[in-house]
Design a protein around this motif. Structure first.
Motif, PDB file in Angstrom:
ATOM      1  N   VAL A  41       0.816  -1.219   0.000  1.00 50.49           N
ATOM      2  CA  VAL A  41       0.000   0.000   0.000  1.00 50.49           C
ATOM      3  C   VAL A  41       0.848   1.267   0.000  1.00 50.49           C
ATOM      4  N   GLY A  42       2.153   1.142   0.107  1.00 51.88           N
ATOM      5  CA  GLY A  42       3.031   2.302   0.189  1.00 51.88           C
ATOM      6  C   GLY A  42       3.371   2.892  -1.170  1.00 51.88           C
ATOM      7  N   SER A  43       3.782   4.141  -1.118  1.00 50.37           N
ATOM      8  CA  SER A  43       4.227   4.806  -2.342  1.00 50.37           C
ATOM      9  C   SER A  43       5.739   4.675  -2.468  1.00 50.37           C
ATOM     10  N   GLY A  44       6.257   5.022  -3.631  1.00 52.19           N
ATOM     11  CA  GLY A  44       7.692   4.895  -3.884  1.00 52.19           C
ATOM     12  C   GLY A  44       8.075   3.450  -4.136  1.00 52.19           C
ATOM     13  N   GLY A  45       9.277   3.248  -4.611  1.00 55.85           N
ATOM     14  CA  GLY A  45       9.788   1.892  -4.826  1.00 55.85           C
ATOM     15  C   GLY A  45       9.646   1.410  -6.250  1.00 55.85           C
ATOM     16  N   MET A  46      10.146   0.199  -6.465  1.00 49.57           N
ATOM     17  CA  MET A  46      10.218  -0.417  -7.793  1.00 49.57           C
ATOM     18  C   MET A  46       9.137  -1.451  -7.956  1.00 49.57           C
ATOM     19  N   PRO A  47       8.355  -1.393  -9.027  1.00 53.85           N
ATOM     20  CA  PRO A  47       8.207  -0.341 -10.035  1.00 53.85           C
ATOM     21  C   PRO A  47       7.187   0.700  -9.573  1.00 53.85           C
ATOM     22  N   SER A  48       7.107   1.797 -10.258  1.00 50.55           N
ATOM     23  CA  SER A  48       6.144   2.845  -9.928  1.00 50.55           C
ATOM     24  C   SER A  48       4.732   2.389 -10.302  1.00 50.55           C
TER      25      SER A  48
END
Length: 146
Positions: A41-48
Motif C-alpha cells: 500500500v506504500g508509495s515509492g519503490g520499484m516499479p512505480s
C-alpha cells in the motif's frame, strides 16, 4: 444499463496498479531479505505503480478509441504529468524528508529529550528507472488485456 464494473479501461488500469504493488512487495523481499506487507500500500519503490496505472490507462484508451482520439491525447498528457511528478517533485520531497528527519534526530540528541515528533515519510517518489519500469509494465498489461 452499464456499470462501472464493465469499464475495461478502468479494470485494466486497476490490474496494472495491483500487479505493480505486488511486484514492490516481491522486489523488497528479494533485495532486503525480509517480507514487508506495507510495501503493497506504500508509495515509492520499484516499479512505480502510479506510472503503471496511468500508462495502462493511456495505452488502453489508445487501443480502444484510437491513437488520434482526443481522449487519448488527454490521457497521455495526464500520464506524463503524473510520471514527471513521481520522478521529480515527489522524489525531491522524499530527499527533503531524509534531511529534515536527520535534523530533528540531531536536535533530540542535543536536548536529550524524548522524541515526540513523528518522522516524515522518506520513500515518496521514484527514480527515473522506477518510473520507466512502471510505465513499461502498464503498457504491457494494457496490450495483453485489450
Amino acid at each position: 444499463m452499464q456499470s462501472i464494473g464493465n469499464n475495461r479501461v478502468l479494470l485494466i488500469s486497476l490490474l496494472a496498479w495491483f500487479i505493480a504493488q505486488t511486484l514492490k512487495v516481491i522486489y523488497t523481499f528479494v533485495v532486503d531479505k525480509h517480507f514487508n506487507a506495507w510495501r503493497f500500500v506504500g508509495s515509492g519503490g520499484m516499479p512505480s505503480s502510479h506510472s503503471a496505472f496511468v500508462m495502462s490507462l493511456s495505452t488502453s484508451i489508445g487501443l480502444i478509441h484510437g491513437w488520434d482520439s482526443s481522449i487519448f491525447a488527454l490521457s497521455i498528457c495526464f500520464s506524463l504529468i503524473v510520471m514527471y511528478d513521481a520522478a521529480g517533485v515527489r522524489r525531491a520531497v522524499g530527499k527533503q524528508a531524509i534531511i529534515l528527519n536527520k535534523i530533528i534526530e540531531n536536535l533530540h540528541k542535543k536536548k536529550e529529550k524524548k522524541e515526540t515528533e513523528q518522522r516524515l515519510k522518506e520513500l515518496i517518489g521514484h527514480t527515473p528507472i522506477e518510473v520507466v519500469a512502471g510505465a513499461f509494465l502498464g503498457v504491457i498489461i494494457a496490450y495483453l488485456m485489450v
